[in-house]
Write an enzyme that holds these catalytic residues in place. Sequence first.
Site, PDB file in Angstrom:
ATOM      1  N   ASN A   7      45.341  37.147  47.540  1.00 37.16           N
ATOM      2  CA  ASN A   7      44.824  36.524  46.326  1.00 37.16           C
ATOM      3  C   ASN A   7      45.917  35.585  45.811  1.00 37.16           C
ATOM      4  O   ASN A   7      46.914  36.026  45.254  1.00 37.16           O
ATOM      5  CB  ASN A   7      44.490  37.613  45.293  1.00 37.16           C
ATOM      6  CG  ASN A   7      43.864  37.048  44.040  1.00 37.16           C
ATOM      7  OD1 ASN A   7      43.811  35.833  43.857  1.00 37.16           O
ATOM      8  ND2 ASN A   7      43.395  37.922  43.171  1.00 37.16           N
ATOM      9  N   ARG A  88      40.894  35.522  48.787  1.00 36.36           N
ATOM     10  CA  ARG A  88      39.994  35.427  47.639  1.00 36.36           C
ATOM     11  C   ARG A  88      39.882  33.960  47.216  1.00 36.36           C
ATOM     12  O   ARG A  88      40.898  33.283  47.037  1.00 36.36           O
ATOM     13  CB  ARG A  88      40.557  36.238  46.476  1.00 36.36           C
ATOM     14  CG  ARG A  88      39.727  36.041  45.245  1.00 36.36           C
ATOM     15  CD  ARG A  88      40.318  36.726  44.036  1.00 36.36           C
ATOM     16  NE  ARG A  88      39.470  36.413  42.900  1.00 36.36           N
ATOM     17  CZ  ARG A  88      39.882  35.776  41.812  1.00 36.36           C
ATOM     18  NH1 ARG A  88      41.136  35.406  41.684  1.00 36.36           N
ATOM     19  NH2 ARG A  88      39.054  35.523  40.837  1.00 36.36           N
ATOM     20  N   HIS A 177      33.465  37.480  39.336  1.00 35.00           N
ATOM     21  CA  HIS A 177      33.755  38.912  39.588  1.00 35.00           C
ATOM     22  C   HIS A 177      32.836  39.479  40.669  1.00 35.00           C
ATOM     23  O   HIS A 177      32.664  40.699  40.768  1.00 35.00           O
ATOM     24  CB  HIS A 177      33.534  39.780  38.315  1.00 35.00           C
ATOM     25  CG  HIS A 177      34.593  39.646  37.264  1.00 35.00           C
ATOM     26  ND1 HIS A 177      34.325  39.843  35.931  1.00 35.00           N
ATOM     27  CD2 HIS A 177      35.911  39.361  37.339  1.00 35.00           C
ATOM     28  CE1 HIS A 177      35.431  39.683  35.227  1.00 35.00           C
ATOM     29  NE2 HIS A 177      36.412  39.388  36.066  1.00 35.00           N
ATOM     30  N   ARG A 238      38.916  35.131  25.658  1.00 36.85           N
ATOM     31  CA  ARG A 238      37.757  34.227  25.755  1.00 36.85           C
ATOM     32  C   ARG A 238      36.653  34.657  24.799  1.00 36.85           C
ATOM     33  O   ARG A 238      36.403  35.846  24.622  1.00 36.85           O
ATOM     34  CB  ARG A 238      37.204  34.223  27.185  1.00 36.85           C
ATOM     35  CG  ARG A 238      38.032  33.384  28.140  1.00 36.85           C
ATOM     36  CD  ARG A 238      37.544  33.524  29.569  1.00 36.85           C
ATOM     37  NE  ARG A 238      38.500  34.276  30.347  1.00 36.85           N
ATOM     38  CZ  ARG A 238      38.269  34.781  31.552  1.00 36.85           C
ATOM     39  NH1 ARG A 238      37.091  34.607  32.130  1.00 36.85           N
ATOM     40  NH2 ARG A 238      39.191  35.443  32.202  1.00 36.85           N
ATOM     41  N   GLU A 379      39.108  44.734  44.546  1.00 39.55           N
ATOM     42  CA  GLU A 379      38.685  43.489  45.197  1.00 39.55           C
ATOM     43  C   GLU A 379      39.352  43.336  46.550  1.00 39.55           C
ATOM     44  O   GLU A 379      38.751  42.853  47.505  1.00 39.55           O
ATOM     45  CB  GLU A 379      39.022  42.290  44.308  1.00 39.55           C
ATOM     46  CG  GLU A 379      38.034  42.162  43.174  1.00 39.55           C
ATOM     47  CD  GLU A 379      38.489  41.259  42.058  1.00 39.55           C
ATOM     48  OE1 GLU A 379      39.711  41.136  41.856  1.00 39.55           O
ATOM     49  OE2 GLU A 379      37.619  40.695  41.382  1.00 39.55           O
TER      50      GLU A 379
END
Length: 400
Positions: A7, A88, A177, A238, A379
């Site tokens: 990643n 990723r 996601h 956010r 992940e």
Amino acid sequence: MKIMAINAGSSSLKFQLFNMPSETVIIKGIFERIGFETPEMIYTIDGKKTKEKVSIFNHGDAVDLLIHLLLSNHLIEDLSEIKAIGHRVAQGGSYFKSATVIDDFVVGKIEELAEFAPLHNPASVQGIQAFMGKMPDALSVAVFDTAFHQTMAPETYLYPIPYEFFQKYNIRKFGFHGTNHHYVSKEAARILNSRIENMKVISCHLGNGVSICAIDHGKSVNTSMGFTPLAGLMMGTRSGTVDPSIVPYMMEKTRTDIHGILSILNKKSGFLGISGISNDYRDVEEAAKWGHERAQLALKMFLSRIREYIGAYVAFMDGVDAIIFTGGIGENSAVVRNDILSNMTYLGVRIDKDLNNRNAISIHQPDSKVKLLVIPANEELMIAREAWCISERQTVAEFK
Ligand code: ADP
């Protein structure tokens, strides 16, 4: 056989090497502050964590150092033992509907899609190119955060704006996601000894970024993030979805340009904006306990939005068999799960408070119509599975 999951961020590179198909982790770690003054490498082998200052200038140097680390610790004897590297990639647009073997064409497409993910896709390309340069014989596989959501129907992924904006500019809901929503939904089926093809699942990924996904018969049918990861629920910094007319009004009132307002919505809103204390859930929870009113308000806003989405997705799928909690908050906060689930008796949701307080995997009472699960995000493992399956020419569905 060994598979590496990668990643890459603009100044970081996370790695995890797996033995497959046993899925044991051989080494995991991260290079941080690549391109800055004092880069560091942190890694764990056999549970032992090591942190070192390193002299690297770019992602290619980091890969060289990683290879040296693997060989000098005899984690591999030869580079050819690493059959594939899964990368990723945040944004695969409408083009990539599943994990894909990377060649020059695919690299070009990921670069092209950077207009939808200006921070993330260029960093992924840096990571991909670094590994392709240093380990040209390993199969490179791109695993996209958006791909799992490509099964959404047009009536779900389109925005009700003039259709030309979709035709000309591909403005639509992508969702993010996806790698983790995919992973935890499969884990849920495994834990419940059921088949994902027979289940309706709602996956709540509650971390710094927050998204909820409705998964019907193993396919993502709706998700809360949109064209960008700004949409949907309230997050650490956010705002989630707001009335778009707020944007020009904020610009006018504060004499700030569009980039400034977007920065407020992305970096200064959510927990941080409402509490005025922190973007981190734990800090806000702590302050709320001591009576900080805006921290209490932030928590209430966070929880009420999650309940709103769960309710919407139950209606959307005409039912739900399992609700999953994942991500730093979802995995660790019994308070959050309890507050969300305690008043859902109309759905037949019955939480076992004791199991919940212990962060058990299954937190429902035996007679709960809806199964309630806590599943750690992973992940990297999903990326490794995808890369391994492609290298073995199997589908992930056949594998697990
Ligand atoms: P990211 O989305 O960056 O991967 P994480 O999934 O690690 O982030 O989630 C980070 C969030 O998880 C933070 O808000 C943090 O406060 C929260 N968190 C981490 N550990 C705990 C815990 N033990 N209890 C409650 N919240 C936690």
